[in-house]
Design an enzyme around this catalytic site. Structure first.
Site, PDB file in Angstrom:
ATOM      1  N   LYS A  11      40.979  27.658  37.905  1.00  0.00           N
ATOM      2  CA  LYS A  11      41.258  28.994  37.348  1.00  0.00           C
ATOM      3  C   LYS A  11      42.712  29.461  37.379  1.00  0.00           C
ATOM      4  O   LYS A  11      43.461  29.714  38.438  1.00  0.00           O
ATOM      5  CB  LYS A  11      40.461  30.007  38.182  1.00  0.00           C
ATOM      6  CG  LYS A  11      40.521  31.448  37.780  1.00  0.00           C
ATOM      7  CD  LYS A  11      39.633  32.445  38.498  1.00  0.00           C
ATOM      8  CE  LYS A  11      39.960  34.067  38.267  1.00  0.00           C
ATOM      9  NZ  LYS A  11      39.049  34.734  39.169  1.00  0.00           N
ATOM     10  N   ARG A  51      35.029  33.324  35.912  1.00  0.00           N
ATOM     11  CA  ARG A  51      33.760  32.199  35.472  1.00  0.00           C
ATOM     12  C   ARG A  51      33.937  32.329  33.948  1.00  0.00           C
ATOM     13  O   ARG A  51      33.396  31.336  33.394  1.00  0.00           O
ATOM     14  CB  ARG A  51      32.424  33.036  36.064  1.00  0.00           C
ATOM     15  CG  ARG A  51      32.283  34.276  35.538  1.00  0.00           C
ATOM     16  CD  ARG A  51      31.180  35.022  36.245  1.00  0.00           C
ATOM     17  NE  ARG A  51      31.836  35.446  37.792  1.00  0.00           N
ATOM     18  CZ  ARG A  51      31.089  36.056  38.452  1.00  0.00           C
ATOM     19  NH1 ARG A  51      29.808  36.277  38.332  1.00  0.00           N
ATOM     20  NH2 ARG A  51      31.934  36.455  39.644  1.00  0.00           N
ATOM     21  N   ASP A  89      35.934  42.385  35.441  1.00  0.00           N
ATOM     22  CA  ASP A  89      36.629  42.002  36.459  1.00  0.00           C
ATOM     23  C   ASP A  89      36.150  40.454  37.030  1.00  0.00           C
ATOM     24  O   ASP A  89      36.609  39.715  37.849  1.00  0.00           O
ATOM     25  CB  ASP A  89      36.627  42.977  37.430  1.00  0.00           C
ATOM     26  CG  ASP A  89      37.551  42.477  38.910  1.00  0.00           C
ATOM     27  OD1 ASP A  89      38.552  41.653  38.246  1.00  0.00           O
ATOM     28  OD2 ASP A  89      37.370  43.172  39.738  1.00  0.00           O
ATOM     29  N   LYS A  98      40.510  47.244  38.542  1.00  0.00           N
ATOM     30  CA  LYS A  98      40.481  47.271  40.338  1.00  0.00           C
ATOM     31  C   LYS A  98      40.982  48.358  40.764  1.00  0.00           C
ATOM     32  O   LYS A  98      42.080  48.709  40.446  1.00  0.00           O
ATOM     33  CB  LYS A  98      41.199  46.053  40.731  1.00  0.00           C
ATOM     34  CG  LYS A  98      40.290  44.655  40.578  1.00  0.00           C
ATOM     35  CD  LYS A  98      41.542  43.542  41.071  1.00  0.00           C
ATOM     36  CE  LYS A  98      40.952  42.070  40.675  1.00  0.00           C
ATOM     37  NZ  LYS A  98      39.559  41.980  41.490  1.00  0.00           N
ATOM     38  N   ASP A 116      45.800  34.879  41.408  1.00  0.00           N
ATOM     39  CA  ASP A 116      44.787  34.576  40.900  1.00  0.00           C
ATOM     40  C   ASP A 116      44.650  33.297  40.124  1.00  0.00           C
ATOM     41  O   ASP A 116      43.667  32.931  39.438  1.00  0.00           O
ATOM     42  CB  ASP A 116      44.274  35.794  40.068  1.00  0.00           C
ATOM     43  CG  ASP A 116      42.430  35.739  39.980  1.00  0.00           C
ATOM     44  OD1 ASP A 116      41.753  35.225  41.007  1.00  0.00           O
ATOM     45  OD2 ASP A 116      41.992  36.507  39.063  1.00  0.00           O
ATOM     46  N   GLU A 154      36.020  37.727  35.481  1.00  0.00           N
ATOM     47  CA  GLU A 154      36.449  37.008  34.355  1.00  0.00           C
ATOM     48  C   GLU A 154      36.860  35.672  34.649  1.00  0.00           C
ATOM     49  O   GLU A 154      36.887  34.640  33.639  1.00  0.00           O
ATOM     50  CB  GLU A 154      37.904  37.734  34.012  1.00  0.00           C
ATOM     51  CG  GLU A 154      39.244  37.375  34.615  1.00  0.00           C
ATOM     52  CD  GLU A 154      39.060  37.684  36.155  1.00  0.00           C
ATOM     53  OE1 GLU A 154      38.348  38.434  36.500  1.00  0.00           O
ATOM     54  OE2 GLU A 154      39.509  36.933  37.042  1.00  0.00           O
ATOM     55  N   ASP A 176      45.337  39.260  37.598  1.00  0.00           N
ATOM     56  CA  ASP A 176      44.090  39.970  37.513  1.00  0.00           C
ATOM     57  C   ASP A 176      43.954  41.320  37.755  1.00  0.00           C
ATOM     58  O   ASP A 176      43.853  41.696  38.745  1.00  0.00           O
ATOM     59  CB  ASP A 176      42.723  39.108  38.230  1.00  0.00           C
ATOM     60  CG  ASP A 176      41.239  39.741  37.940  1.00  0.00           C
ATOM     61  OD1 ASP A 176      41.167  40.683  36.968  1.00  0.00           O
ATOM     62  OD2 ASP A 176      40.647  39.404  38.864  1.00  0.00           O
TER      63      ASP A 176
HETATM   64  N1  BES Z   1      40.135  37.287  41.379  1.00  0.00           N
HETATM   65  C1  BES Z   1      38.995  38.180  41.851  1.00  0.00           C
HETATM   66  C2  BES Z   1      38.437  37.622  43.060  1.00  0.00           C
HETATM   67  C3  BES Z   1      39.020  37.654  44.532  1.00  0.00           C
HETATM   68  C4  BES Z   1      39.032  38.841  45.265  1.00  0.00           C
HETATM   69  C5  BES Z   1      40.136  36.752  44.681  1.00  0.00           C
HETATM   70  C6  BES Z   1      39.738  38.813  46.332  1.00  0.00           C
HETATM   71  C7  BES Z   1      41.066  36.938  45.871  1.00  0.00           C
HETATM   72  C8  BES Z   1      41.016  37.896  46.473  1.00  0.00           C
HETATM   73  C9  BES Z   1      37.610  38.088  40.576  1.00  0.00           C
HETATM   74  O1  BES Z   1      38.090  37.893  39.380  1.00  0.00           O
HETATM   75  C10 BES Z   1      36.963  39.159  40.759  1.00  0.00           C
HETATM   76  O2  BES Z   1      37.414  40.229  40.476  1.00  0.00           O
HETATM   77  N2  BES Z   1      35.499  38.898  41.120  1.00  0.00           N
HETATM   78  C11 BES Z   1      34.754  40.075  41.152  1.00  0.00           C
HETATM   79  C12 BES Z   1      33.537  39.529  41.004  1.00  0.00           C
HETATM   80  C13 BES Z   1      32.574  41.031  40.931  1.00  0.00           C
HETATM   81  C14 BES Z   1      32.882  41.756  39.665  1.00  0.00           C
HETATM   82  C15 BES Z   1      31.261  40.210  40.399  1.00  0.00           C
HETATM   83  C16 BES Z   1      34.645  40.267  42.952  1.00  0.00           C
HETATM   84  O3  BES Z   1      34.558  39.619  43.507  1.00  0.00           O
HETATM   85  O4  BES Z   1      34.655  41.563  43.202  1.00  0.00           O
HETATM   86 ZN    ZN Z   2      39.990  36.819  39.182  1.00  0.00          ZN
HETATM   87 ZN    ZN Z   3      38.540  39.756  38.401  1.00  0.00          ZN
END
Ligand code: BES
Ligand code: ZN
Ligand code: ZN
Length: 486
Positions: free
Chosen positions: A253, A339, A335, A265, A276, A337, A258
């Protein structure tokens, strides 16, 4: 820092700092025993003592570093001992450091030498690009680190050289993760791949936005739409296809930042999101190391890269995205994104008919809730591959812990209006993300590694780490890949 292995003994060899790793049960050399008060130093794991021998031995200073009980020794303790030694050398502004182990060279010699080389190089790692007025002691770099062993045989030399290469790969990954999003947009990540390809003879292809449009990379394009920095799709190829070991695809990824997109966020969750692309960084670091180690293998590194931003053209919650595979995704949270870009990367990997597809991604905050910062979350569609990755993780202490990918979890990402939706609700957030990815790998053996908790740390976990990027996954991947080599 110049790194070498030589025959010799640390106490007979001149140095600004000699680092001597010792076990609990092996007594100190006579020349040193008299310099210590009886019980101050026992050689227990990670214990240190700095001695000024004043001519009693050849080096000016001796740092004792404990390895604990000989029978409990793991290569990681050598890595940590070497790193704490080299950090002490930095603090003392000792230009020449030597490293030795009191007693038998432990484990397999090559493995021990490799871990020591990794520890020396990674302990010395610093990210100083934006520091403009460092004090001399903050920027001092150790000039030479020498591993001293009784017999500097080929196995030890080779192990040490391998460790240096792996540490360079890890350091490369750390540099990429530490670089702010403004200075490493997807185009710059693509340029870094092209430069690496030039340097090491890898075949590198970078697709720009127009090419992504022409070839239907709907996932990467959707995620990248909100940003002025256009997305890229990066492919790095090492070696040639062969029947013996097949092709291994690594898919990372590469979100250079992000923000969450329109599902923005909150501030506290947004800082740190330059990291990210930690999965991509692991792929870059591994491809570099593999190109230097030159095993007989075919490895393809694939990095879908975008910046996730809110903007006038950003993709929206409720949008339906058609991925490169033709499968449609209902976007319920912009968010989630990672996947979506990985869907295109995983589908692209299928063209190689790979023996294994490994994805690496800072995919879910839920992985940190499940495992903290001490393990990579692993999910798999193929148990033998999962176990192989697990072993590589244990051996290198880039440790993984498996979560299930049962059919039941797949139910959580079913959509009413599209083939699949991009969030599965709060329960098992890491697993539903893994289940989403598994929709895009066809029948090929697949392991997904969620490095959200391990790619970037606020507090070093080990002496060979610093605050910031860790290079999580690189040591594991090199161990895994070389296990396939014919
Ligand atoms: N990049 C984030 C995940 C992340 C969070 C990486 C903290 C490192 C530290 C990812 O894109 C994300 O925002 N995931 C969301 C998914 C949710 C919206 C289903 C998450 O983990 O909150
Ligand atoms: Zn992300
Ligand atoms: Zn995200």
């Amino acid at each position: 820092m110049e790194m070498t292995v030589q025959a010799g003994n640390v106490l007979d060899t001149a140095a600004d700092l000699a680092i001597l790793a010792t076990y609990e049960e092996v007594g100190l050399p006579d020349a040193l025993a008299g310099l210590l008060e009886a019980d101050d130093y026992k050689g227990s794991a990670k214990q240190t003592a700095l001695l000024y021998p004043r001519g009693a031995v050849a080096p000016r200073r001796v740092l004792l570093v404990g390895l604990g009980k000989q029978e409990d020794l793991h290569a990681d303790l050598l890595r940590e001992a070497a790193a704490s030694g080299v950090q002490q050398a930095q603090k003392l502004q000792a230009a020449q450091a030597t490293f030795g182990v009191q007693g038998e060279m432990p484990l397999e010699e090559a493995q021990a030498a490799q871990a020591i080389a990794e520890g020396l190089a990674l302990g010395a790692y610093r990210y100083l690009r934006y520091r403009t007025n460092l004090k001399p002691e903050q920027s001092f770099a150790v000039e030479a680190a020498t591993l001293l062993v009784e017999n500097a045989n080929d196995a030890i030399q080779r192990g040490f050289a391998t460790g240096e290469i792996i540490a360079r790969g890890v350091s490369f990954a750390r540099d990429l993760v530490n670089t702010p999003g403004a200075d490493l947009p997807p185009a710059a990540l693509g340029d870094a791949a092209l430069a690496m390809g030039q340097r090491l003879g890898l075949k590198v292809t970078v697709l720009d936005k127009a090419e992504l449009e022409a070839q239907g990379f709907g996932g990467v394009l959707a995620v990248g739409k909100g940003s002025a920095n256009e997305p890229r799709f990066i492919v790095m190829e090492y070696g040639l296809p062969s029947d013996e070991s097949g092709t291994i695809c690594l898919v990372g990824k590469g979100l250079t930042f992000d923000s969450g997109g329109l599902s923005l966020k909150p501030n506290d969750a947004m800082t740190g999101m330059k990291a990210d692309m930690g999965g991509a960084a692991a792929v870059f670091g591994s491809m570099q190391a593999i190109a230097e180690l030159k095993p007989k293998l075919h490895v393809v590194g694939i990095v879908p890269s975008a910046e996730n931003m809110p903007g006038p053209d950003a993709y929206r919650p409720d949008d339906v995205v058609t991925t490169r595979s033709g499968k449609t995704v209902e976007v319920l949270n912009t968010d989630a994104e990672g996947r979506i870009v990985l869907a295109d990367g995983l589908h692209y990997a299928q063209q190689y008919k790979p023996a294994a597809i490994i994805s690496l991604a800072t995919l879910t905050g839920a992985a940190i809730i499940a495992l903290g910062h001490h393990a990579i979350a692993l999910m798999a569609t193929d148990q033998p591959l999962a176990e192989r990755v697990q072993q590589a993780g244990d051996a290198t202490r880039d440790r993984v812990w498996q979560l299930p990918l049962w059919q039941e979890y797949r139910e959580q990402i079913k959509s009413e209006i599209a083939d699949i939706k991009n969030i599965g609700g709060r329960p098992a957030g890491t697993i539903t993300a893994g289940a989403f990815l598994a929709e895009f790998v066809g029948e090929y053996p697949f392991v997904h590694l969620d490095v959200a908790g391990t790619a970037f740390v606020d507090k070093p976990r080990k002496t060979y780490e610093q605050i910031g990027g860790t290079g999580s996954g690189v040591r594991l991947l090199i161990e895994l890949l070389t296990s396939y080599a014919g």
